[in-house]
Motif scaffolding. Sequence first.
Motif, mmCIF file in Angstrom:
data_model
loop_
_atom_site.group_PDB
_atom_site.id
_atom_site.type_symbol
_atom_site.label_atom_id
_atom_site.label_comp_id
_atom_site.label_asym_id
_atom_site.label_seq_id
_atom_site.Cartn_x
_atom_site.Cartn_y
_atom_site.Cartn_z
ATOM 1 N N ASN A 165 1.087 -1.217 -0.153
ATOM 2 C CA ASN A 165 0.121 -0.034 -0.074
ATOM 3 C C ASN A 165 0.845 1.294 0.128
ATOM 4 N N ALA A 166 1.924 1.338 0.793
ATOM 5 C CA ALA A 166 2.809 2.365 0.678
ATOM 6 C C ALA A 166 3.446 2.708 -0.177
ATOM 7 N N GLY A 167 3.872 1.697 -1.199
ATOM 8 C CA GLY A 167 4.487 1.892 -2.459
ATOM 9 C C GLY A 167 3.664 2.361 -3.470
ATOM 10 N N ALA A 168 2.496 2.070 -3.331
ATOM 11 C CA ALA A 168 1.345 2.751 -4.357
ATOM 12 C C ALA A 168 0.851 4.157 -3.973
ATOM 13 N N ALA A 169 1.140 4.489 -2.449
ATOM 14 C CA ALA A 169 0.395 5.993 -2.091
ATOM 15 C C ALA A 169 1.373 6.786 -2.395
ATOM 16 N N HIS A 170 2.591 6.622 -2.385
ATOM 17 C CA HIS A 170 3.583 7.584 -2.676
ATOM 18 C C HIS A 170 3.807 8.818 -1.675
ATOM 19 N N SER A 171 3.507 8.367 -0.382
ATOM 20 C CA SER A 171 3.865 9.528 0.409
ATOM 21 C C SER A 171 5.185 9.268 1.153
ATOM 22 N N ARG A 172 5.661 10.162 1.787
ATOM 23 C CA ARG A 172 7.079 10.246 2.369
ATOM 24 C C ARG A 172 7.091 9.438 3.599
ATOM 25 N N LEU A 173 7.354 8.140 3.483
ATOM 26 C CA LEU A 173 7.516 7.305 4.733
ATOM 27 C C LEU A 173 8.928 6.642 4.753
ATOM 28 N N GLY A 275 8.871 11.923 -3.636
ATOM 29 C CA GLY A 275 7.801 11.363 -3.372
ATOM 30 C C GLY A 275 7.131 9.996 -3.266
ATOM 31 N N ALA A 276 8.018 9.224 -2.540
ATOM 32 C CA ALA A 276 7.822 7.711 -2.077
ATOM 33 C C ALA A 276 8.506 7.291 -1.230
ATOM 34 N N PRO A 277 8.206 6.405 -0.447
ATOM 35 C CA PRO A 277 8.837 5.625 0.672
ATOM 36 C C PRO A 277 10.037 5.274 0.508
#
Length: 639
Positions: A165-173, A275-277
């Motif tokens: 999910n994180a890889g598809a969400a493109h939020s900085r994590l 813009g990606a984890p």
Amino acid sequence: MNPRPETPLLDRIASPADLRRLDPSQLRQVADELRAETIDAVSVTGGHLGAGLGVVELTVALHHVFDTPADRLIWDVGHQAYPHKILTGRRSRIRTLRQGGGLSGFTKRAESEYDPFGAAHSSTSISAGLGMAVARDLAGGTNHVIAVIGDGAMSAGMAYEAMNNAGAAHSRLIVILNDNDMSIAPPVGGMSAYLARLASGKTYLKLRDFGKQLTAQLPKRLDSAITRAVEHARGYVTGGTLFEELGFYYVGPIDGHNLDHLLPVLRNVRDAEVGAPILVHVVTQKGKGYAPAEASADKYHGVVKFDVVTGKQAKAPTNAPAYTRVFAESLIREAEVDEKIVAITAAMPSGTGLDLFGAAFPRRTFDVGIAEQHAVTFAAGLAAEGFRPFCAIYSTFLQRGYDQVVHDVALQNLPVRFALDRAGLVGADGPTHAGAFDLAYLCCLPNMVVMAAADEAELCHMVRTAAAHDAGPIAFRYPRGEGIGVEMPARGEVLEIGRGRILREGREIALLSLGTRLQEALKAAEELEKLGLSTSVADARFAKPIDRALLRRLAEGHALLVTIEEGSVGGFGSQVLHALAEDGLLDGALKVRTMTLPDRYQDQDRPERMYAEAGLDARGIVATVLRALGSQAERAVRA
């Protein structure tokens, strides 16, 4: 008693802000002092040691580089967090760890603003971190979110669901993979550190994004082929192919004990404009810096009080065997005569006693990792093929596999045997590990048989009963700690399903106990007799199916019936009330009271104190009886 370690630099750190004011050259000394303080504190309180020692340098580096608590730092699992607690304003209380009224042994939101998310089991940090990162983005924030996952937590499917999910969400994590058993890849010295710094730097990340933009102008098939080839080539060198495929920037592996490696990589990751984890693969050694723990990481995962110099743990002598050992030895006896018996654990072989079973039957023992969902369905598959699987999982951890218990086991009526260790209250581990809910969540399932052992001999009988039960799923629960010292049978007996027993006959009060509160019920009966109240005591043995004949006998022959269990509201007492109502036994003058754990989470303390607080000791049972009988009985007691 060992002298307290000297910690001149650590003494100057009241919060991470003080740590950030130090020169990086001073951090090595801080880490050494922090490790010494952690060892000394745990030697006094007991608790989890090896995992925390393995992240000392990482803890120092993270709090030095990131602006906690504004930057959210999530520890998964929380028993890694003792050094973190020392650095975040809780040092003065660290020797209250896991004690009544003291610090929790895990991260806890109510305890500190530096604990943004509570974690006491495993594999939740990436999911929680992604939620926080998305919340930050929605609110227009700029803070960082860092999830530290390790100590086996990557063996759970939930971690990969979150990464997908994180890889598809493109939020900085930022995910820090604390690989403390080199299960993925070891660090390879200076070249590894150099490559990690290079791969985490702005120049590389910008070139990587530029390359993606460039190939995006090509025909889709060629773009995909080139991108995949580049990523796979990089993965073969650094080990990051899996994480890259999930949409993460992968950095590592790096030496998690070398601050000269950690600090520049973490700064690069902090300052990266992507813009990606990002996943940083850090390799650490469990128990690092304390020779006894390094030599025996499993034994020093969780410890009682110990001598710092020798490492010798101060275990109190006991005349009664531990319930966990009774289960393991009973299962071994059954497996000696039944080659179809197999045992399954979810990363807890020593905690469940299956290390003993595994030594006796290595080919029939399966440790599936921290993957309770898989463990349950794996057991169901074995049962479907005619084997007799014993799935040994802590009561509180089986909650993670509940959907599989319902659909893959109970619905198909497969004879999986669930051995539920740590039933009831567990003392120092607190509410996250308390087995409070299994009676409620298992007794509601069709086809399920549920037993609870009143003592170690009863547990021996229940292991054999489960082994002999092929009609459907069956569960038996037992507590943490030692038994009561009863005489043990050479081998357990097969109990009649759904049949309880009466241990004491009376005429006025009936105490119907399920599980190890039976001894307190017997003590309460003695006290009630002294007050002139003739009291029966029965051991239900089965929460489901309930012994209807026994229940009718108690209901019709007594004025008051009290049920006693080491479980939450909605468990055994509810089953009893339902059965009484169905059989019309509530239509007359009978009074009924159900005694359960309180409808709240109880903080850690010694088990006897916790049960007293819950009212589930002899004194609490007597008080419940007197309240039910009314003011006349209470006045008689005061007199």
